[in-house]
Design a protein around this motif. Structure first.
Motif, PDB file in Angstrom:
ATOM      1  N   ALA A   1      17.479  55.178 -27.344  1.00 12.38           N
ATOM      2  CA  ALA A   1      17.723  56.116 -26.246  1.00 12.38           C
ATOM      3  C   ALA A   1      17.193  55.586 -24.923  1.00 12.38           C
ATOM      4  O   ALA A   1      16.157  54.929 -24.868  1.00 12.38           O
ATOM      5  CB  ALA A   1      17.087  57.459 -26.565  1.00 12.38           C
ATOM      6  N   ASP A   2      17.936  55.909 -23.879  1.00 10.68           N
ATOM      7  CA  ASP A   2      17.527  55.562 -22.518  1.00 10.68           C
ATOM      8  C   ASP A   2      16.700  56.666 -21.876  1.00 10.68           C
ATOM      9  O   ASP A   2      15.976  56.415 -20.914  1.00 10.68           O
ATOM     10  CB  ASP A   2      18.769  55.319 -21.647  1.00 10.68           C
ATOM     11  N   GLU A   3      16.839  57.885 -22.390  1.00 12.70           N
ATOM     12  CA  GLU A   3      16.130  59.026 -21.816  1.00 12.70           C
ATOM     13  C   GLU A   3      16.104  60.161 -22.831  1.00 12.70           C
ATOM     14  O   GLU A   3      16.851  60.164 -23.802  1.00 12.70           O
ATOM     15  CB  GLU A   3      16.816  59.522 -20.550  1.00 12.70           C
TER      16      GLU A   3
ATOM     17  N   VAL B   1      10.368  56.493 -23.138  1.00 19.37           N
ATOM     18  CA  VAL B   1      11.492  56.583 -22.200  1.00 19.37           C
ATOM     19  C   VAL B   1      11.252  57.774 -21.279  1.00 19.37           C
ATOM     20  O   VAL B   1      10.458  58.654 -21.594  1.00 19.37           O
ATOM     21  CB  VAL B   1      12.841  56.732 -22.951  1.00 19.37           C
ATOM     22  N   PRO B   2      11.953  57.821 -20.150  1.00 18.75           N
ATOM     23  CA  PRO B   2      11.790  58.978 -19.252  1.00 18.75           C
ATOM     24  C   PRO B   2      12.185  60.285 -19.938  1.00 18.75           C
ATOM     25  O   PRO B   2      13.120  60.333 -20.738  1.00 18.75           O
ATOM     26  CB  PRO B   2      12.754  58.669 -18.100  1.00 18.75           C
ATOM     27  N   VAL B   3      11.457  61.353 -19.602  1.00 20.97           N
ATOM     28  CA  VAL B   3      11.727  62.688 -20.138  1.00 20.97           C
ATOM     29  C   VAL B   3      12.048  63.600 -18.964  1.00 20.97           C
ATOM     30  O   VAL B   3      11.244  63.762 -18.053  1.00 20.97           O
ATOM     31  CB  VAL B   3      10.519  63.238 -20.923  1.00 20.97           C
ATOM     32  N   LEU B   4      13.252  64.171 -19.022  1.00 19.18           N
ATOM     33  CA  LEU B   4      13.706  65.079 -17.973  1.00 19.18           C
ATOM     34  C   LEU B   4      13.706  66.488 -18.532  1.00 19.18           C
ATOM     35  O   LEU B   4      14.253  66.741 -19.602  1.00 19.18           O
ATOM     36  CB  LEU B   4      15.133  64.693 -17.544  1.00 19.18           C
ATOM     37  N   LYS B   5      13.076  67.397 -17.814  1.00 13.02           N
ATOM     38  CA  LYS B   5      13.025  68.790 -18.250  1.00 13.02           C
ATOM     39  C   LYS B   5      13.968  69.613 -17.392  1.00 13.02           C
ATOM     40  O   LYS B   5      13.871  69.605 -16.165  1.00 13.02           O
ATOM     41  CB  LYS B   5      11.611  69.329 -18.116  1.00 13.02           C
TER      42      LYS B   5
END
Length: 156
Positions: free
Chosen positions: A116-118, A146-150
Motif C-alpha cells: 500500500a501507498d497510503e 505509509v501515510p495515514v489520511l483521516k
C-alpha cells in the motif's frame, strides 16, 4: 496504479465514494477495504457520547438498538459488498474483507501484503477516542510505514 487501504466502519455513501476516488485525480487506484462491524457493548457509551457531542440526541437514544458483535456481522458483510460495488462502479479496482478482532493488526498485515501507498481511515467522528489519540488513524500512524489520511464519512 496507486494502492490504498481503506478502513471503514459502515457502508460508503455516494459522497464518500466520490471523495476517495477523486483524491488522486486521474491516477487509477486500487482499494483494499477493511470493514469492522460495530464492537461490543463497551463501545456503546463512546458512540452515545459522540452522538450527544454532535447534537444527535435521537441517535444517542437508539444506540442500544443497533446490532453489535456477532449480530453485526451480517450487516457488516452487506455494507462491505455495497461499498466494494460502489467503488468498482466509480471505476476503481476494489477488494475487501471484514475484520473482527484487532483491526490495526489486520491493517498492518494488509499494508505489507498489498504494498500500500497510503491508508485512508474513513469513519464517523469519535470525539472521545480522538481526544485521547485512541482512534484508528492516530493509532495506525504508529503501526504502518505509509501515510495515514483521516477523513470523516458522510451521511445520507
Amino acid at each position: 496504479m496507486f494502492n490504498s487501504v481503506l478502513m471503514i466502519e459502515k457502508a460508503l455513501t455516494s459522497a464518500d465514494v466520490e471523495f476517495v476516488t477523486t483524491l488522486h485525480g486521474d491516477e487509477p487506484v486500487t482499494f483494499h477495504v477493511l470493514l469492522q462491524p460495530r464492537g461490543d457493548q463497551a463501545d456503546r457509551l463512546l458512540r452515545a457520547i459522540d452522538d450527544v457531542a454532535l447534537g444527535d440526541f435521537d441517535e444517542a437514544a437508539r444506540e442500544g438498538e443497533v446490532p453489535e458483535g456477532d449480530e453485526a456481522v451480517g450487516f457488516g458483510e452487506r455494507a462491505l459488498q455495497v461499498s466494494l460495488a460502489a467503488l468498482r462502479a466509480a471505476g476503481s479496482a476494489a477488494e475487501g474483507k471484514l475484520v473482527s478482532d484487532h483491526p490495526l493488526d489486520a491493517l498492518r498485515e494488509l499494508v505489507d501484503k498489498a504494498g500500500a501507498d497510503e491508508v485512508i481511515v474513513l469513519t464517523d467522528p469519535h470525539y472521545v477516542e480522538e481526544f485521547f489519540h485512541r482512534d484508528w488513524a492516530s493509532r495506525a500512524r504508529h503501526k504502518v510505514g505509509v501515510p495515514v489520511l483521516k477523513l470523516f464519512s458522510h451521511s445520507e
